[in-house]
Design a protein around this motif. Structure first.
Motif: not given
Length: 193
Positions: A95-100, A122-124, A126-135, A155-158
């Protein structure tokens, strides 16, 4: 001596023998009955002692079994409480906020001493922050060597980081499992002391 006197003497002697025999038989009977009573009392005493010992032994076994069952129940409750503590920690990570969360993943990937790789989420995520993370990772490392995998993990996250033959598992479940053994006694002390 006449036949009558002889007959009377025989009858007299017979009566004396009879009386003596009856008295001896009664005396022997009384001795046998006395011994039988003593033996019966001893048997009853031994039986009572054995029954008491058996009852005490049975009671002791029942108490031991009940104590063991109670210890098992307490241990089970403690283990359940410890597991709930780790489940709660996992829920807090989820439940960590997206930016954190994005910042956390970026920092964890940068800490790994690999120059390139494919990041699997995980799928969620990847869809939500995948591209932001790679960038974010590529910008921080001033490279374009990290890519987002088309595949996802359950997985639930990571994340998983794959680089050649190397796979680094940095999923929440793996992180918690890796510290679980070390922290279980600390968590138990915090919960139960």
């Amino acid at each position: 001596m006449s036949i009558e006197n002889i007959t009377a003497a025989i009858i007299n002697d017979a009566k004396l023998v009879e009386e003596t025999s009856v008295k001896n038989a009664e005396k022997t009977m009384e001795e046998i009955i006395g011994k039988a009573k003593i033996e019966a009392e001893e048997i009853m005493k031994q039986t009572a002692e054995r029954c008491t010992k058996d009852a005490e032994s049975l009671k002791s076994r029942k108490v031991s079994a009940a104590e063991l069952q109670a210890r098992k129940m307490i241990l089970g409750a403690k283990q359940e409480a410890i597991q709930k503590s780790f489940d709660l920690a996992l829920e807090k990570l989820r439940s960590m906020p997206e930016d954190k969360y994005l910042n956390y993943l970026t920092e964890e990937i940068i800490k790994i001493s690999v120059n390139e790789g494919i990041i699997v989420l995980n799928q969620a995520d990847r869809d939500k922050i995948g591209e932001k993370l790679i960038k974010a990772v590529n910008q921080r490392l001033n490279t374009q060597r990290y890519k987002l995998s088309d595949k996802t993990i359950n997985t639930s996250g990571g994340f998983l980081l794959r680089s050649g033959n190397i796979e680094i598992n940095n999923t929440f479940e793996t992180l918690l499992n890796s510290i679980k053994d070390d922290l279980t006694s600390e968590v138990a002390n915090a919960l139960f002391n």
